[in-house]
Scaffold this motif. Structure first.
Motif: not given
Length: 343
Positions: A209-223
Motif C-alpha cells: 500500500v503506497f500512500i502519498a500526500s501532496g508532493t509525496g507523490f515524487a518518491p512513490i513515483k520513483a519507487i
C-alpha cells in the motif's frame, strides 16, 4: 570521549563520540539504520534502547514522553553518555556512496493550475557516477551552507544521467522563492546525495500500500518506476491525498499505471473539494481511506510519504488497529525549513 554502540539483533558495532548523535555515528561508520528527515520530525529512526545511558534532544517532535518512558529513542536526536545497546533494523552497508556534485537545470515546468509545484529536471556530470534507490532524496547546498531536501521523482536513469524533482513553492522560502522567480534553465546548483532509507524492500513479496500526500507523490513515483525497471511484481494499492482535484498534478500518469501495471489500483483522495470542483471520488483524509478499505494489514508493506501529520497518523492507525508490524511500515515525512523553525 569515545563510546561504543551495539545494534541488535545484527550485533553490528561502531564508535560514537559524546557530542554526536547515534545516527550520525552510524552513518560515519557506514552502518545504515532507518532514517528520513534527520530533524526529529518524521520518526523513521525510532529505536529501542536496550542498555546504556542516552540523552534525548528536547526539540524533537516525533517522540512522546510515553515512548521515552519505554526506552524509545530518535537516533537522529539522541547522544550517549556510556556504551549503548540498541535494537534496530540494519539496512546494510551503504551500497551507494554519498557524493557532492554540481548539477545543471535542464528544464522547469509548473505542474498545477495554481502554479505552486515545479517539475524540475537536472543534468548530472557526465564523468561522475551517481547511483541511488528510488525513494531516496538529495540536499541542495545553498551558498550560505544551508540545505534544502527534495526527493528524487524518477528511477535511476544511468543512460542519460538526469534527475527529476517535484518542488512545491513555500512562500518566503529561501530556495523556492528563487526557484519560482529568478532561477532559469542552465543555472548550476550543488547537491549532496543519495540520502535516506525510504526505498522498496525487494526481499519480501508482500502486497504493498503506497500512500502519498501532496508532493509525496515524487518518491512513490520513483519507487514504482524502479519496480517496473526491475520487473518486481506485487499487488499495489496507491492512495494519493491532496486538497483539491487540480492538486493531482500527474493524475493521468497514475491512471496510466492503473491501466498498464498488473494488480495496480489507484485511489485519489480529496480533502477539501469545493462545489465547483464537481468531485465524485473519494474524500477525507488519505490514511482514513486506507482504513476504510482494509480491515487487516498484517500481511502488507506500507510506504507512506508526505506531510509529517499524515505519516504519523497512518503509522499509529495501521499498527494499532490493523495489525501492521512495525517493521512493515516505511516512511518519509517531508519537513520544510519553516517547519523546522517552528519546532
Amino acid at each position: 570521549m569515545t563510546h561504543t554502540i551495539t545494534v541488535l539483533p545484527s550485533n553490528d558495532t561502531f564508535p560514537i563520540e559524546t557530542d554526536e548523535t547515534i545516527l550520525d555515528a552510524a552513518l560515519r561508520a557506514n552502518v545504515i539504520l532507518p532514517y528520513g528527515c534527520k530533524d526529529g520530525a518524521c520518526g523513521s529512526c525510532k529505536s529501542k534502547v536496550i542498555s546504556g545511558m542516552v540523552k534525548h534532544s528536547e526539540d524533537s517532535t516525533a517522540l512522546s514522553d510515553e515512548e521515552i518512558d519505554h526506552n524509545i529513542a530518535l537516533l537522529c536526536h539522541t547522544t550517549v553518555e556510556s556504551d549503548v545497546t540498541i535494537e534496530a533494523r540494519v539496512i546494510g552497508a551503504g551500497a551507494y556512496p554519498v557524493k557532492k556534485l554540481p548539477t545543471r537545470i535542464i528544464s522547469m515546468k509548473r505542474a498545477t493550475e495554481a502554479g505552486d509545484i515545479m517539475l524540475v529536471e537536472l543534468q548530472l556530470p557526465a564523468n561522475d557516477s551517481f547511483e541511488y534507490r528510488g525513494g531516496q532524496y538529495i540536499d541542495f547546498i545553498l551558498r550560505d551552507g544551508t540545505r534544502r531536501s527534495y526527493s528524487m521523482a524518477c528511477a535511476p536513469r544511468l543512460t542519460d544521467k538526469k534527475l527529476e524533482l517535484h518542488i512545491r513553492h513555500m512562500p518566503g522560502g529561501v530556495f523556492t522563492d528563487q526557484l519560482f522567480s529568478s532561477m532559469k534553465e542552465r543555472d548550476i546548483l550543488r547537491l549532496e546525495g543519495p540520502l535516506g532509507t525510504f526505498f522498496f524492500n525487494e526481499v519480501t513479496g508482500a502486497p504493498c500500500v503506497f500512500i502519498a500526500s501532496g508532493t509525496g507523490f515524487a518518491p512513490i513515483k520513483a519507487i514504482i518506476e524502479e519496480m517496473q525497471s526491475k520487473y518486481l511484481v506485487r499487488p499495489i494499492h496507491f492512495y494519493w491525498g491532496v486538497r483539491r482535484p487540480h492538486d493531482l498534478y500527474l493524475h493521468e500518469l497514475a491512471e496510466e499505471w492503473a491501466r498498464t501495471i498488473p494488480n495496480f489500483k489507484y485511489m485519489p483522495v480529496i480533502s477539501d473539494a469545493l462545489p465547483e470542483d464537481n468531485w465524485q471520488g473519494r474524500t477525507g483524509m488519505v490514511h482514513e481511506a486506507v482504513l476504510a478499505d482494509f480491515a487487516d494489514l498484517s500481511e502488507h508493506n506500507i510506504y507512506a510519504c508526505g506531510a509529517p501529520l499524515m505519516v504519523r497518523a497512518a503509522h499509529e492507525a495501521f499498527t494499532t488497529t490493523r495489525g501492521l508490524p512495525e517493521t512493515a511500515f516505511y516512511s518519509d515525512a517531508f519537513l520544510s525549513a519553516a517547519d523546522k523553525v517552528k519546532k
